[in-house]
Design an enzyme around this catalytic site. Structure first.
Site, PDB file in Angstrom:
ATOM      1  N   SER A 132      40.650  54.647  36.431  1.00 57.15           N
ATOM      2  CA  SER A 132      41.756  55.833  36.355  1.00 57.15           C
ATOM      3  C   SER A 132      42.413  55.892  37.812  1.00 57.15           C
ATOM      4  CB  SER A 132      41.089  57.315  35.966  1.00 57.15           C
ATOM      5  OG  SER A 132      41.173  57.031  34.563  1.00 57.15           O
TER       6      SER A 132
ATOM      7  N   LYS B 234      44.787  43.795  31.172  1.00 56.85           N
ATOM      8  CA  LYS B 234      43.951  43.883  29.726  1.00 56.85           C
ATOM      9  C   LYS B 234      44.848  43.051  28.745  1.00 56.85           C
ATOM     10  CE  LYS B 234      41.563  47.538  31.450  1.00 56.85           C
ATOM     11  NZ  LYS B 234      41.041  48.985  31.089  1.00 56.85           N
TER      12      LYS B 234
ATOM     13  N   ASN C  71      44.489  44.835  36.530  1.00 60.07           N
ATOM     14  CA  ASN C  71      43.985  43.953  35.026  1.00 60.07           C
ATOM     15  C   ASN C  71      44.820  44.742  34.030  1.00 60.07           C
ATOM     16  OD1 ASN C  71      42.489  43.418  32.982  1.00 60.07           O
ATOM     17  ND2 ASN C  71      41.036  44.962  33.555  1.00 60.07           N
TER      18      ASN C  71
ATOM     19  N   GLY D 288      40.225  54.411  31.807  1.00 64.69           N
ATOM     20  CA  GLY D 288      41.097  54.712  30.950  1.00 64.69           C
ATOM     21  C   GLY D 288      40.945  56.557  30.534  1.00 64.69           C
TER      22      GLY D 288
ATOM     23  N   GLU E 159      33.142  50.078  38.692  1.00 65.10           N
ATOM     24  CA  GLU E 159      33.906  50.971  37.587  1.00 65.10           C
ATOM     25  C   GLU E 159      33.118  51.748  36.782  1.00 65.10           C
ATOM     26  OE1 GLU E 159      37.604  48.723  37.002  1.00 65.10           O
ATOM     27  OE2 GLU E 159      36.262  47.650  35.563  1.00 65.10           O
TER      28      GLU E 159
ATOM     29  N   GLU F 164      34.643  46.690  29.110  1.00 64.84           N
ATOM     30  CA  GLU F 164      35.191  46.489  27.909  1.00 64.84           C
ATOM     31  C   GLU F 164      34.554  45.158  27.122  1.00 64.84           C
ATOM     32  OE1 GLU F 164      39.173  46.990  28.696  1.00 64.84           O
ATOM     33  OE2 GLU F 164      38.834  48.938  29.205  1.00 64.84           O
TER      34      GLU F 164
ATOM     35  N   HIS G 263      33.558  42.815  32.521  1.00 65.13           N
ATOM     36  CA  HIS G 263      34.183  44.180  32.526  1.00 65.13           C
ATOM     37  C   HIS G 263      33.622  44.952  31.456  1.00 65.13           C
ATOM     38  CE1 HIS G 263      37.378  46.779  31.675  1.00 65.13           C
ATOM     39  NE2 HIS G 263      37.761  46.761  32.827  1.00 65.13           N
TER      40      HIS G 263
END
Ligand code: PGA
Length: 253
Positions: A215, A13, A11, A175, A169, A99, A97
Site C-alpha cells: 500500500s 501483477k 509490480n 492491497g 512486504e 501472492e 511474492h
C-alpha cells in the site's frame, strides 16, 4: 552514510494487455525522463515484456518479470525460464511474492532454486519476504522473516549479494490500504540488514537495497523513504496509473 541509490519498482501483477502496457510505459518514460537520483523499474505481465522492452530501450527504466521457473528449458507447461526473460529484455525478476506463496505454492525452497537460477543466468533477483497479519499479532514477525531469509537465500555467496534486492512486504499491508508505519518498516529493515551483516559482513549488507512494499502511495512514500534502511518501494496498485507512479518516483520533490 551509505551509497544505496533509491529504487521505485512497479509490480503490475495481472494487469494490462500488450497495447495497454505499451501505452502506460510510453507515458512513464515521458513522465520520468528528468529523474536521475532514483532508479525506476516496472514489472509488466509476461505477455507484455518484449513490447515494453522496446519502449524502454535507451531509457533508464529497468524491466523485471514477476516470476520464473528454475529450469532453463524442458517439459514444464505454462512456465517461463530465465533465458526467455532475458531474451524478452528483462534485467530483473521478482521472486517469492506473497501472492505466489499464497496462491501458487511458492515456498522458501522454490524461491531458493529460482534465486540461484536467476543469478546463474545474470538476472537480478528481487526477493520478497513478509509476515502475515496473524504472524505479526502472535509476535512471530522476526522469526518468520529469519526463516524466509535463511531458507530463501541458502547457499548464496557474498558476491551474489551484490546482485540481490530484498523486498519487505508485510502480507497484511498488500492491497489492503494498511501501510506499515515508517517506524515499523524501519525496524524490520534494520533487523534484516543486521541479519545479512551477520552472515555476509557489514560492508556487503550495507550495499543491499531493501525495498518496502504494501500500500505505498503518493501520500506515504516520502515518509517511508526518509527511513535510513528503506531504500525503495515495491508498488502494486499505485503503479498501474503512470501519473500516480510518476509521483512516487518524484517523491523527493
Ligand atoms: P500494493 O502491492 O502496493 O497494491 O499493496 C504491493 C505488492 O504486492 O508488491
Amino acid at each position: 552514510m551509505t551509497s544505496r541509490k533509491p529504487l521505485i519498482a512497479g509490480n503490475w501483477k495481472m494487469h494490462k494487455t500488450g497495447p495497454e502496457a505499451v501505452e502506460s510505459s510510453r507515458q512513464l518514460v515521458k513522465l520520468t525522463a528528468a529523474v536521475d537520483q532514483v532508479d525506476v523499474m516496472i514489472a509488466p505481465p509476461f505477455t507484455a515484456l518484449a513490447q515494453v522492452a522496446e519502449v524502454l530501450r535507451g531509457t533508464r527504466i529497468m524491466l523485471a518479470a514477476q516470476n520464473m521457473h528454475w529450469e532453463t528449458r524442458g517439459a514444464f507447461t505454462g512456465e517461463i525460464s530465465s533465458e526467455m526473460l532475458i531474451s524478452a529484455g528483462c534485467t530483473h525478476v521478482i521472486l517469492g511474492h506473497s501472492e505466489r506463496r499464497q496462491f501458487f505454492g511458492e515456498t522458501d525452497q522454490t524461491v531458493n532454486l529460482k534465486l540461484k537460477a536467476a543469478l546463474a543466468a545474470g538476472l537480478r533477483p528481487v526477493v520478497c519476504i513478509g509476515e502475515s497479519e496473524s504472524e505479526r499479532e502472535e509476535g512471530k514477525t522476526f522469526s518468520v522473516l529469519d526463516k524466509q531469509v535463511q531458507n530463501g537465500l541458502k547457499g548464496l555467496l557474498s558476491d551474489d549479494l551484490k546482485e540481490l534486492i530484498l523486498a519487505y512486504e508485510p502480507v497484511w499491508a498488500i492491497g489492503t490500504g494498511k501501510t506499515a508505519s515508517s517506524q515499523q518498516a524501519q525496524e524490520v529493515h534494520a533487523y534484516l540488514r543486521g541479519q545479512l551483516a551477520e552472515t555476509y559482513g557489514r560492508a556487503i549488507a550495507d550495499k543491499v537495497r531493501i525495498l518496502y512494499g504494501g500500500s505505498v502511495k503518493p501520500s506515504n512514500v516520502a515518509e517511508l523513504m526518509a527511513m535510513d534502511d528503506v531504500d525503495g518501494a515495491l508498488v502494486g496498485g499505485a503503479s498501474l496509473d503512470p501519473e500516480t507512479f510518476s509521483k512516487l518516483v518524484h517523491y523527493q520533490n
